[in-house]
Scaffold this active site. Structure first.
Site, short mmCIF file in Angstrom:
data_model
loop_
_atom_site.label_atom_id
_atom_site.label_comp_id
_atom_site.label_asym_id
_atom_site.label_seq_id
_atom_site.Cartn_x
_atom_site.Cartn_y
_atom_site.Cartn_z
N LYS A 1 19.42 20.36 43.53
CA LYS A 1 20.48 20.25 44.55
C LYS A 1 20.73 21.58 45.25
CE LYS A 1 23.15 16.32 42.68
NZ LYS A 1 22.43 15.88 41.48
N SER B 1 19.29 18.37 38.29
CA SER B 1 20.20 18.61 39.43
C SER B 1 20.17 20.03 39.95
CB SER B 1 21.64 18.25 39.04
OG SER B 1 21.79 16.85 38.97
N SER C 1 28.09 17.27 40.51
CA SER C 1 26.68 16.92 40.67
C SER C 1 26.53 15.48 41.12
CB SER C 1 25.93 17.14 39.34
OG SER C 1 24.58 17.43 39.56
#
Length: 478
Positions: A174, A171, A229
């Site tokens: 991101k 993640s 997340s």
């Protein structure tokens, strides 16, 4: 450099953090519109504060203090390198995908040749550091497959370990998603979620709790992305941007502009996908670029927030609290909030293991750290290793000879695309970028560029140049 704090408020209960960012909490007086960014005024604080402070009085004036980080110095180092044969870094990363994560007994080795964007030493496997007189030794028991410590403002890389090793990012990808889309979607925009918006999420995805047929502001969705997340929030924002394929393409193009040439984007949320890789160097570029954006700074440094629940007819829409999964920010799961922490993003998947990028400030020093896939069995290993590297970075900044540089974006540096040429006396050169296995990436002459050659012959025809110092212009805010 101003020391700023965030007063206790309904959408961010974190207090006592040092930060070079503007205040990240909305005011105690909420806006009439959910999702509208409301900012509290800032105060100057001492150079060091304890981790826990008494609650601050609420402030009524909504202003944003200037952020000195928005202007970053960059060094442009010219070089000309030509290679005859290229087999790309993503091929070298394939064993990392097959390894099954940090617990695998046949842990992969770093590739013998990687990109040298940012400096030739960053292409060399193993730990790179140049300790000068009085510089502290690196922390012991660092188990991350890859890590990097840099001065966030100057871009100097203070130390690195396999900095350009392409690995699954989880993640932390991101950060690139946010840096790409934040300027495109107004924070106050409202969106009613359709069933199609939530399609395509991987099994076991982390979720914030976005529901079909419910309306959310862009601001709420970004809180879901950064704090929990939430892949559901990512897919809704991608749908608002024209869909996942278009978003992935834009992310890849933005990575190329940032000179993050180790990165290949397959999914916008960082979910395990074959061929999806990034590197500690690239993740640091994503964080440094994102931190130029006021909204990015707000979201990545928010510890807790209220997220909208499901609306019921005739009743006020409920909300529930969400907490940031970054344990150096929240202090959860046995960790203590790191003094001066200001984000940015953590991640975990089966193949990636734990990944983390964090930024913090003490006095005039702003240190950026990325750690990828520590092998230590300790559940907080990625946070503890990141914290030890942050401690080392603050103690070593100004006492070590940098081993590389976080390069500025090509667009900010005003460099020419690969294939263009000019005299070295102008400070602009032509460079040939590595031909990636999954995509053809072009590169500018910012940073020293050498090519990874596997199964071929590397011929360096010429290398040289000089340094050109320039300011990194402030990015226009959305």
């Amino acid at each position: 450099m101003n020391q700023l704090h965030a007063p206790k408020a309904s959408r961010n209960q974190d207090t006592g953090r040092l930060s070079f960012m503007p205040p990240v909490s909305p005011s105690a007086r909420p806006s009439g519109r959910r999702g509208r960014g409301v900012w509290a005024s800032s105060r100057r604080l001492p150079d060091f504060l304890p981790e826990t402070l008494a609650p601050r009085p609420r402030l009524s004036k909504h202003t944003v203090a200037p952020c000195t980080f928005s202007v970053v110095s960059a060094v442009k180092k010219t070089a000309v390198t030509v290679a005859s044969t290229a087999v790309l870094s993503l091929l070298a990363a394939a064993p990392a995908w097959a390894s099954g994560g940090a617990d695998a007994t046949d842990a992969p080795k770093p590739p013998a040749h990687t990109s040298s964007v940012g400096g030739a030493r960053l292409a060399v496997p193993g730990t790179q550091v140049s300790l000068a007189g009085g510089a502290p030794a690196l922390p012991k028991k660092l188990t991350g497959r890859s890590w990097i410590v840099s001065d966030a403002e100057s871009g100097d890389v203070l130390a690195a370990h396999n900095a350009h090793w392409p690995l699954p990012p989880a993640s932390t990808l991101k950060m690139l998603f946010a840096d790409t889309l934040l300027p495109k979607l107004p924070s106050g925009e409202q969106h009613k979620v359709a069933a199609a918006d939530l399609k395509g999420m991987g099994a076991g995805s982390s979720l914030v709790g976005v529901k079909e047929n419910q309306t959310y502001s862009v601001h709420d969705l970004w809180l879901g992305v950064f704090l929990r997340s939430g892949n559901d929030a990512v897919h809704v924002l991608a749908a608002m941007n024209g869909g996942v394929p278009r978003t992935v393409q834009q992310m890849q193009q933005h990575a190329i502009d940032l000179q993050a040439l180790d990165t290949h984007v397959v999914s916008p949320d960082g979910y395990d996908m074959p061929g999806q890789v990034s590197s500690a160097y690239d993740l640091s570029l994503f964080a440094r670029s994102g931190l130029q954006n006021q909204d990015f700074r707000e979201y990545c440094s928010t510890a807790t927030a209220q997220f909208p629940g499901a609306a019921k007819k005739g009743k006020k829409r409920p909300s529930f609290q969400i907490q940031n999964t970054d344990r150096l920010l929240s202090g959860a799961h046995g960790m203590t909030p790191y003094p001066g922490i200001a984000g940015v993003k953590n991640g975990y998947t089966t193949n990636a293991g734990n990944t983390y990028t964090g930024v913090a400030q003490r006095g005039s020093h702003v240190i950026l750290v990325t750690v990828m896939n520590p092998s230590a069995k300790e559940p907080n290993a990625v946070y503890k290793e990141a914290a030890s590297l942050l401690d080392w970075g603050f103690a070593a900044d100004g006492k070590v000879t940098p081993v590389g540089k976080l390069v500025p974006p090509k667009s900010a540096a005003g460099t020419k695309q690969a294939g263009s040429s000019s005299s070295p006396s102008t400070g602009k050169v032509a460079a040939t970028a590595p031909a990636e296995a999954t995509a053809a990436h072009s590169s500018s002459g910012v940073g020293t560029t050498s090519l990874a050659i596997i199964g071929g012959v590397l011929v360096v025809l010429a290398a040289g140049g000089f340094f050109v110092n320039r300011r990194w212009p402030r990015r226009p805010q959305p």
